[in-house]
Design an enzyme around this catalytic site. Structure first.
Site, PDB file in Angstrom:
ATOM      1  NE  ARG A  64       4.310   6.440   2.712  1.00  0.00           N
ATOM      2  CZ  ARG A  64       3.679   7.328   3.446  1.00  0.00           C
ATOM      3  NH1 ARG A  64       4.315   7.973   4.404  1.00  0.00           N
ATOM      4  NH2 ARG A  64       2.415   7.583   3.246  1.00  0.00           N
ATOM      5  CG  LEU A  79      -1.856  -1.168   1.385  1.00  0.00           C
ATOM      6  CD1 LEU A  79      -2.558  -1.128   2.740  1.00  0.00           C
ATOM      7  CD2 LEU A  79      -2.867  -1.188   0.256  1.00  0.00           C
ATOM      8  CG  ASN A 117      -1.522   6.161   1.991  1.00  0.00           C
ATOM      9  OD1 ASN A 117      -0.778   6.939   1.413  1.00  0.00           O
ATOM     10  ND2 ASN A 117      -2.825   6.156   1.796  1.00  0.00           N
ATOM     11  CB  CYS A 118       2.054   0.397   3.948  1.00  0.00           C
ATOM     12  SG  CYS A 118       2.949  -0.776   4.970  1.00  0.00           S
ATOM     13  CG  ASP A 119       4.612   4.616   8.133  1.00  0.00           C
ATOM     14  OD1 ASP A 119       4.411   5.446   7.217  1.00  0.00           O
ATOM     15  OD2 ASP A 119       4.250   4.793   9.306  1.00  0.00           O
TER      16      ASP A 119
END
Length: 105
Positions: free
Chosen positions: A13, A6, A8-10
């Site tokens: 990233r 995803l 938005n998943c840290d």
């Protein structure tokens, strides 16, 4: 190299930052190829299903009893992430073992 996760998943990233040649496939926006999901399930089995997620906690017992691949296809956030495909191999999670296998540690 592909990172399924995803945007938005840290953790996704972090993986993307460490693997600059990789491309993120946002499973929520783009979906995930059922063949890829099947191969990942064959490799990781139940470990592919994230039963600690908010999405999982929001499911009722009837939904939780459904086939895991159907659940992941319907609710992509239920897939543990990142799922990394490199050189025909799959790696699950951003663990020290994954980083070592990818030559980063």
């Amino acid at each position: 190299m592909l990172i399924y996760g995803l945007k938005n998943c840290d953790t996704c990233r972090k993986a993307l930052k460490s693997l600059p040649d990789a491309r993120l496939v946002d499973v929520r926006a783009d979906g995930i190829d059922p063949a890829v999901l099947g191969r990942a399930w064959a490799r990781f089995g139940g470990d592919l299903l994230n039963t600690r997620s908010t999405t999982w906690r929001g499911l009722d017992e009837a939904d939780r009893a459904r086939a895991p691949l159907d659940l992941i296809a319907e609710h992509p956030a239920l897939m543990k992430r990142p799922l990394i495909e490199a050189g025909g191999e799959f790696y699950l999670g951003w663990t020290p073992g994954t980083r070592q296998a990818l030559g980063l540690d």
